[in-house]
Motif scaffolding. Structure first.
Motif, PDB file in Angstrom:
ATOM      1  N   LYS A   1       0.820  -1.211   0.000  1.00 59.23           N
ATOM      2  CA  LYS A   1       0.000   0.000   0.000  1.00 59.23           C
ATOM      3  C   LYS A   1       0.856   1.264   0.000  1.00 59.23           C
ATOM      4  CE  LYS A   1      -4.673  -0.364   1.730  1.00 59.23           C
ATOM      5  NZ  LYS A   1      -5.517  -0.478   2.902  1.00 59.23           N
TER       6      LYS A   1
ATOM      7  N   ILE B   1       3.080 -10.665  -1.403  1.00 56.24           N
ATOM      8  CA  ILE B   1       2.667 -10.803  -2.792  1.00 56.24           C
ATOM      9  C   ILE B   1       3.825 -11.381  -3.593  1.00 56.24           C
ATOM     10  CG2 ILE B   1       0.971  -8.969  -2.723  1.00 56.24           C
ATOM     11  CD1 ILE B   1       3.360  -7.544  -4.461  1.00 56.24           C
ATOM     12  N   ASN B   2       3.480 -12.128  -4.635  1.00 55.58           N
ATOM     13  CA  ASN B   2       4.507 -12.839  -5.371  1.00 55.58           C
ATOM     14  C   ASN B   2       5.047 -12.038  -6.547  1.00 55.58           C
ATOM     15  OD1 ASN B   2       4.148 -14.865  -3.652  1.00 55.58           O
ATOM     16  ND2 ASN B   2       3.422 -16.367  -5.129  1.00 55.58           N
ATOM     17  N   HIS B   3       4.173 -11.335  -7.268  1.00 61.35           N
ATOM     18  CA  HIS B   3       4.625 -10.628  -8.455  1.00 61.35           C
ATOM     19  C   HIS B   3       4.340  -9.151  -8.278  1.00 61.35           C
ATOM     20  CE1 HIS B   3       5.249 -14.393 -10.556  1.00 61.35           C
ATOM     21  NE2 HIS B   3       4.117 -14.773 -10.012  1.00 61.35           N
TER      22      HIS B   3
ATOM     23  N   ASP C   1       5.002  -6.807 -10.377  1.00 62.16           N
ATOM     24  CA  ASP C   1       4.618  -6.113 -11.607  1.00 62.16           C
ATOM     25  C   ASP C   1       3.129  -6.232 -11.911  1.00 62.16           C
ATOM     26  OD1 ASP C   1       4.724  -8.732 -12.148  1.00 62.16           O
ATOM     27  OD2 ASP C   1       6.026  -8.593 -13.897  1.00 62.16           O
ATOM     28  N   LYS C   2       2.373  -6.929 -11.050  1.00 66.43           N
ATOM     29  CA  LYS C   2       0.923  -6.900 -11.224  1.00 66.43           C
ATOM     30  C   LYS C   2       0.320  -5.631 -10.634  1.00 66.43           C
ATOM     31  CE  LYS C   2       0.209 -11.853 -11.194  1.00 66.43           C
ATOM     32  NZ  LYS C   2      -0.279 -12.990 -10.396  1.00 66.43           N
ATOM     33  N   PHE C   3       1.080  -4.934  -9.809  1.00 67.25           N
ATOM     34  CA  PHE C   3       0.510  -3.803  -9.083  1.00 67.25           C
ATOM     35  C   PHE C   3       1.137  -2.466  -9.450  1.00 67.25           C
ATOM     36  CE2 PHE C   3       0.232  -7.665  -6.617  1.00 67.25           C
ATOM     37  CZ  PHE C   3      -1.147  -7.770  -6.537  1.00 67.25           C
TER      38      PHE C   3
ATOM     39  N   ARG D   1       3.676   3.262 -19.142  1.00 68.09           N
ATOM     40  CA  ARG D   1       2.804   2.082 -19.108  1.00 68.09           C
ATOM     41  C   ARG D   1       1.803   2.192 -17.971  1.00 68.09           C
ATOM     42  NH1 ARG D   1       6.132  -2.322 -17.845  1.00 68.09           N
ATOM     43  NH2 ARG D   1       8.073  -1.170 -18.015  1.00 68.09           N
TER      44      ARG D   1
ATOM     45  N   ASN E   1      -2.013   1.790 -18.795  1.00 68.05           N
ATOM     46  CA  ASN E   1      -2.762   0.651 -18.263  1.00 68.05           C
ATOM     47  C   ASN E   1      -3.260   0.924 -16.859  1.00 68.05           C
ATOM     48  OD1 ASN E   1      -2.056  -0.807 -20.574  1.00 68.05           O
ATOM     49  ND2 ASN E   1      -0.101  -1.323 -19.665  1.00 68.05           N
TER      50      ASN E   1
ATOM     51  N   ARG F   1      -6.090  -1.223 -15.382  1.00 73.12           N
ATOM     52  CA  ARG F   1      -5.803  -2.608 -15.017  1.00 73.12           C
ATOM     53  C   ARG F   1      -4.963  -2.674 -13.750  1.00 73.12           C
ATOM     54  NH1 ARG F   1      -3.821  -5.270 -20.478  1.00 73.12           N
ATOM     55  NH2 ARG F   1      -4.049  -7.165 -19.265  1.00 73.12           N
ATOM     56  N   TYR F   2      -3.996  -1.744 -13.635  1.00 76.29           N
ATOM     57  CA  TYR F   2      -3.222  -1.719 -12.389  1.00 76.29           C
ATOM     58  C   TYR F   2      -4.123  -1.422 -11.206  1.00 76.29           C
ATOM     59  CZ  TYR F   2       1.332  -1.937 -14.659  1.00 76.29           C
ATOM     60  OH  TYR F   2       2.428  -2.352 -15.342  1.00 76.29           O
TER      61      TYR F   2
ATOM     62  N   ASN G   1      -6.308  -4.321 -10.306  1.00 74.04           N
ATOM     63  CA  ASN G   1      -5.538  -5.334  -9.577  1.00 74.04           C
ATOM     64  C   ASN G   1      -5.338  -4.929  -8.126  1.00 74.04           C
ATOM     65  OD1 ASN G   1      -5.281  -7.000 -11.697  1.00 74.04           O
ATOM     66  ND2 ASN G   1      -3.086  -6.731 -11.993  1.00 74.04           N
TER      67      ASN G   1
ATOM     68  N   GLU H   1      -8.504  -5.377  -6.370  1.00 78.16           N
ATOM     69  CA  GLU H   1      -8.823  -6.789  -6.158  1.00 78.16           C
ATOM     70  C   GLU H   1      -8.096  -7.322  -4.925  1.00 78.16           C
ATOM     71  OE1 GLU H   1      -8.512  -9.057  -9.714  1.00 78.16           O
ATOM     72  OE2 GLU H   1      -8.590 -10.958  -8.629  1.00 78.16           O
ATOM     73  N   LEU H   2      -6.916  -6.809  -4.693  1.00 79.50           N
ATOM     74  CA  LEU H   2      -6.143  -7.272  -3.538  1.00 79.50           C
ATOM     75  C   LEU H   2      -6.672  -6.686  -2.241  1.00 79.50           C
ATOM     76  CD1 LEU H   2      -3.642  -9.021  -2.979  1.00 79.50           C
ATOM     77  CD2 LEU H   2      -2.298  -6.952  -3.000  1.00 79.50           C
TER      78      LEU H   2
ATOM     79  N   GLN I   1     -11.080  -4.417 -16.963  1.00 79.86           N
ATOM     80  CA  GLN I   1     -11.389  -5.813 -17.248  1.00 79.86           C
ATOM     81  C   GLN I   1     -12.758  -6.159 -16.677  1.00 79.86           C
ATOM     82  OE1 GLN I   1      -7.990  -7.041 -15.234  1.00 79.86           O
ATOM     83  NE2 GLN I   1      -6.795  -7.399 -17.065  1.00 79.86           N
TER      84      GLN I   1
END
Lengths: 168, 187
Positions: free
Chosen positions: B75, B110-112, B114-116, B154, B158, B161-162, B165, B168-169, B187
């Protein structure tokens, strides 16, 4: 000294077993009803530092084991009078389905954050705790995450891996 | 000064200044921050690369994510990233932000990354040595030269979408969107 205090506890409270392990170490196992009075008793007998409240998930026995770690750092001297030195481990069990125990804040004020942490990590309900609100966690979990039946891999797959990648 | 670079300085002075003054926001996530004090002090002296820690995200243009990212740290990471002025670059540091590292099945990490938020480059290792930070920095220079370090663009493109995501978390994020959201792209 520790033998004596162990015997005193065994005589004063019902359902308590005390066992020394080494020179400065005493393990006390008690019912959850008598834990708070034992803590008060020990506080008056120079064990005035509650170092930690921890928990072990005994999933086979269907119980959660609470561990109170009490310390006393000094032996008797002129300034502080009659004291003893040692570590007391006080253990008790609560049921896994309905874990509930009285709060120790009235005896040791520093129990507050420990109990908050155990509440969110193991789901133990501390009766009389003034604010059992989340301490570390950001999200709600269906099963408290430090319990053994919490499947971390399954959780990661469902909650984190399901989030789509933004770009390749 | 490298005389071969002179023409670049005349052509694109802003880009060149940006490139040679990468100011790192002093933000500690996880264990990787232990590599920053030796990097910025006399032994490795990051300032010869123009890398220098600064106090606030408003002065910074490089964001080093040093180590694992827990739900609680993500956060502030998003908020810090959004506060940084453009152009801004993100470099994930260590193996944990890449794919979770040793916290791959943690309930709280969190694992990735670059999703956020967009990530421009990764420095692999657990932990990377200060030398690899400088290799990463020089690589980032090349990427800036070629216009490949375009994470902030980017993020703008995007953003829906970021943001979705992130939501969503966390559910409700607690701060308004940085850019205008285009619902068609969501999405």
């Amino acid at each position: 000294m520790l033998n004596e205090i162990g015997k005193q506890i065994e005589q004063s409270f019902a359902g308590v077993s005390a066992e020394t392990g080494g020179e400065y170490r005493l393990k006390v196992e008690a019912d959850k009803e008598s834990v708070l009075s034992i803590l008060g008793f020990l506080k008056n007998h120079s064990y005035d530092h509650l170092a930690l409240i921890s928990c072990v998930d005994r999933i086979e026995a269907g119980q959660l084991e609470l561990v109170y770690l009490l310390n006393s750092y000094m032996e008797s001297d002129d300034r502080y009078g009659e004291r003893e030195k040692g570590t007391i481990i006080l253990k008790t069990t609560v049921s896994r389905e309905d874990p509930e125990i009285g709060t120790a804040i009235h005896v040791f004020q520093n129990a507050e954050p420990y109990e908050r942490e155990l509440h969110e990590m193991f789901g133990i309900d501390f009766d009389g705790h003034p604010r059992q609100i989340p301490l570390f966690l950001e999200k709600d979990y269906a099963i408290p995450p430090f319990r053994k039946d919490f499947d971390t891999r399954d959780y990661v797959e469902k909650e984190l891996e399901s989030i789509p990648a933004v770009e390749d | 000064m490298d005389r071969g670079q002179l023409i670049n300085w005349l052509k694109e002075p802003a880009k060149m200044s940006n490139k040679y003054s990468l100011h790192v926001v002093y933000f500690c996530t996880g264990c990787g921050i232990i590599e920053i004090p030796p990097s910025i002090t006399a032994r490795w002296d990051a300032e010869r690369f123009g890398v220098k820690p600064v106090a606030t995200p408003r002065q910074a243009n490089l964001f080093l994510i040093t180590g694992y990212v827990s739900l609680k740290t993500l956060k502030p990471i998003i908020r810090t990233y959004e506060q940084m002025p453009e152009p801004k670059y993100t470099v994930a540091f260590g193996s944990c932000p890449i794919d979770g590292g040793m916290y791959w099945d943690s309930y709280n990490t969190i694992n990735h990354l670059d999703k956020f938020i967009p990530v421009d480059g990764y420095i692999a290792g657990c932990m990377p040595r200060p030398e690899s930070i400088f290799v990463g920095v020089t690589h980032l220079w090349t990427m800036i030269d070629k216009g490949m370090a375009d994470g902030y663009k980017r993020y703008r493109e995007n953003y829906d979408r970021y943001r979705s995501n992130q939501e969503e978390l966390y559910g409700e994020l607690g701060w308004p969107p940085l850019f205008e959201r285009d619902e068609k792209n969501a999405q």
